[in-house]
Scaffold this motif. Structure first.
Motif, PDB file in Angstrom:
ATOM      1  N   MET A 161       0.867  -1.177   0.000  1.00 13.54           N
ATOM      2  CA  MET A 161       0.000   0.000   0.000  1.00 13.54           C
ATOM      3  C   MET A 161       0.900   1.222   0.000  1.00 13.54           C
ATOM      4  SD  MET A 161      -2.973  -1.251   2.695  1.00 13.54           S
ATOM      5  CE  MET A 161      -4.220  -0.068   2.124  1.00 13.54           C
ATOM      6  N   PHE A 162       0.808   2.016  -1.049  1.00 13.57           N
ATOM      7  CA  PHE A 162       1.716   3.144  -1.243  1.00 13.57           C
ATOM      8  C   PHE A 162       3.172   2.704  -1.168  1.00 13.57           C
ATOM      9  CE2 PHE A 162      -2.044   5.669  -0.675  1.00 13.57           C
ATOM     10  CZ  PHE A 162      -1.798   6.820  -1.435  1.00 13.57           C
ATOM     11  N   GLY A 163       3.432   1.490  -1.665  1.00 16.02           N
ATOM     12  CA  GLY A 163       4.789   0.966  -1.665  1.00 16.02           C
ATOM     13  C   GLY A 163       5.219   0.336  -0.356  1.00 16.02           C
ATOM     14  N   GLU A 164       4.360   0.393   0.679  1.00 15.92           N
ATOM     15  CA  GLU A 164       4.711  -0.159   1.986  1.00 15.92           C
ATOM     16  C   GLU A 164       4.211  -1.602   2.098  1.00 15.92           C
ATOM     17  OE1 GLU A 164       6.607   1.426   4.146  1.00 15.92           O
ATOM     18  OE2 GLU A 164       6.683   3.190   2.828  1.00 15.92           O
ATOM     19  N   LYS A 165       5.058  -2.459   2.626  1.00 12.38           N
ATOM     20  CA  LYS A 165       4.711  -3.870   2.742  1.00 12.38           C
ATOM     21  C   LYS A 165       3.878  -4.178   3.986  1.00 12.38           C
ATOM     22  CE  LYS A 165       6.719  -5.613  -0.931  1.00 12.38           C
ATOM     23  NZ  LYS A 165       5.940  -6.329  -1.992  1.00 12.38           N
ATOM     24  N   HIS A 168      -2.573  -1.890   7.182  1.00 11.05           N
ATOM     25  CA  HIS A 168      -3.721  -2.686   7.618  1.00 11.05           C
ATOM     26  C   HIS A 168      -4.371  -3.471   6.483  1.00 11.05           C
ATOM     27  CE1 HIS A 168      -7.368   0.289   6.963  1.00 11.05           C
ATOM     28  NE2 HIS A 168      -6.541   0.309   5.942  1.00 11.05           N
ATOM     29  N   GLY A 169      -3.940  -3.259   5.256  1.00 11.92           N
ATOM     30  CA  GLY A 169      -4.468  -4.038   4.146  1.00 11.92           C
ATOM     31  C   GLY A 169      -3.540  -5.139   3.669  1.00 11.92           C
ATOM     32  N   THR A 170      -2.442  -5.398   4.397  1.00 11.07           N
ATOM     33  CA  THR A 170      -1.451  -6.380   3.938  1.00 11.07           C
ATOM     34  C   THR A 170      -1.171  -7.547   4.891  1.00 11.07           C
ATOM     35  OG1 THR A 170       0.475  -5.257   4.919  1.00 11.07           O
ATOM     36  CG2 THR A 170      -0.241  -4.502   2.733  1.00 11.07           C
ATOM     37  N   PRO A 171      -1.739  -7.613   6.096  1.00  9.87           N
ATOM     38  CA  PRO A 171      -1.219  -8.574   7.081  1.00  9.87           C
ATOM     39  C   PRO A 171      -1.281 -10.024   6.666  1.00  9.87           C
ATOM     40  CG  PRO A 171      -3.322  -7.684   7.835  1.00  9.87           C
ATOM     41  CD  PRO A 171      -2.864  -6.843   6.673  1.00  9.87           C
TER      42      PRO A 171
END
Length: 320
Positions: A161-165, A168-171
């Motif tokens: 999300m925005f390049g971040e691994k 709260h949408g990636t766990p």
């Protein structure tokens, strides 16, 4: 009705102290700083720097505790009497770093390593859904890859999300990559809403997850579904419950950051949690309550009740 054992903590009753008074711990239980001697503990993780829309979940644990003053020890619907057999307390909040999400993730894992090291089952008051990843890291260290019952409007398996691994949408994408989940024993219930592509929910299916979109269970009891879940997972495999409050329809739970219409009902949410009875539940969370958007307190009250229901399905809880 027989008395609970005197050595076990009990929620402070409304006849001993008015419900609007006293210490605002979860269910007005004693507060302690160590999980030593506890069978289960409520833990707050006041984090919202992983959110993508409306913030405010940092205030979730405090508000859930405040609304939990209405809860009593016995479950009149199921007959569960958790405080008759389990030693339970409130361990307070994880001291996250409010300026650094990566540092907060490590702090959370270390905190849960300590809790789990005492054989204590954690029941978490979120906080945004980022917290599921560091908790699962600690849980998997102790129990190996776990089964997962995930209630949510969103699959939370974004690659970034925005390049971040980590957000709260990636766990659950990270959890799969790190081997924290038993893929064929993962159930995602309540998914819905709009997406970026027609195959947005296909990635979890490719990992072996069972995806149950909300529209497929509208107007239905979820008791039969939970019978399938229990059969698939079995009574021995360790299970983690992760319940995003936005899995429920915003008409019931408006106080959240990413609401989606057409969600599950409160009775369906209760059926899911109560349907976990008989499973080897080793940890739970209730996340994404945002009090600034919960003007009536009803979302936090609902969250408090769901956390109590999770306590009621832990192994060792007697039923009257």
């Amino acid at each position: 009705m027989s008395q609970a054992p005197s050595h076990l903590n009990q929620p402070l009753g409304g006849n001993a102290m008015p419900r609007f008074a006293g210490l605002a711990s979860m269910m007005r239980l004693p507060v302690t700083t160590s999980a030593r001697g506890l069978d289960a503990a409520f833990i707050g993780v006041p984090l919202d720097i992983g959110t993508s829309n409306r913030s405010g979940t940092r205030f979730g644990p405090r508000q859930i505790r405040a609304e939990s003053c209405l809860l009593r020890p016995y479950n009149m619907a199921t007959g569960a009497a958790p405080f008759d057999a389990l030693q339970v307390a409130d361990l307070g909040d994880v001291p996250i770093n409010t300026y650094s999400l990566p540092k907060s993730v490590d702090i959370i894992t270390a905190f849960y390593d300590e809790v789990l090291g005492h054989g204590c089952v954690p029941l978490t008051l979120g906080g945004d859904h980022t917290i599921a990843l560091p908790i699962l890291r600690a849980v998997a260290k102790r129990h190996g890859p776990v089964a997962l019952i995930h209630v949510d409007a969103h699959a939370d398996i974004n690659d970034d999300m925005f390049g971040e691994k980590i957000a709260h949408g990636t766990p659950f994408r990270r959890a799969v990559e790190e081997g924290l989940l038993a893929g064929d024993k993962v159930w995602q219930i309540g998914l819905r809403g709009t997406g970026y592509a027609a195959d947005d929910f296909d990635w979890p299916r490719q990992q072996g997850f069972t995806v149950v979109p909300a529209h497929e269970v509208w107007y239905q009891s979820l008791t039969p579904l939970m019978a399938q879940v229990r059969e698939r997972i079995g009574p021995e495999h360790p299970v983690y419950i992760s319940f995003d409050i936005d899995g429920l329809d915003p008409s019931y739970a408006a106080g959240t950051g990413t609401p989606e219409i057409g969600g599950l009902s409160v009775p369906q949410g209760l059926e899911i949690v109560r349907g976990c009875r008989g499973l080897n539940v080793v940890g739970c969370d209730l996340v994404e309550v945002s009090p600034p958007y919960d003007t009536s307190g009803n979302t936090a009250l609902l969250a408090a009740n769901l956390l109590y229901e999770m306590l009621c399905v832990l192994p060792g809880v007697p039923y009257r």
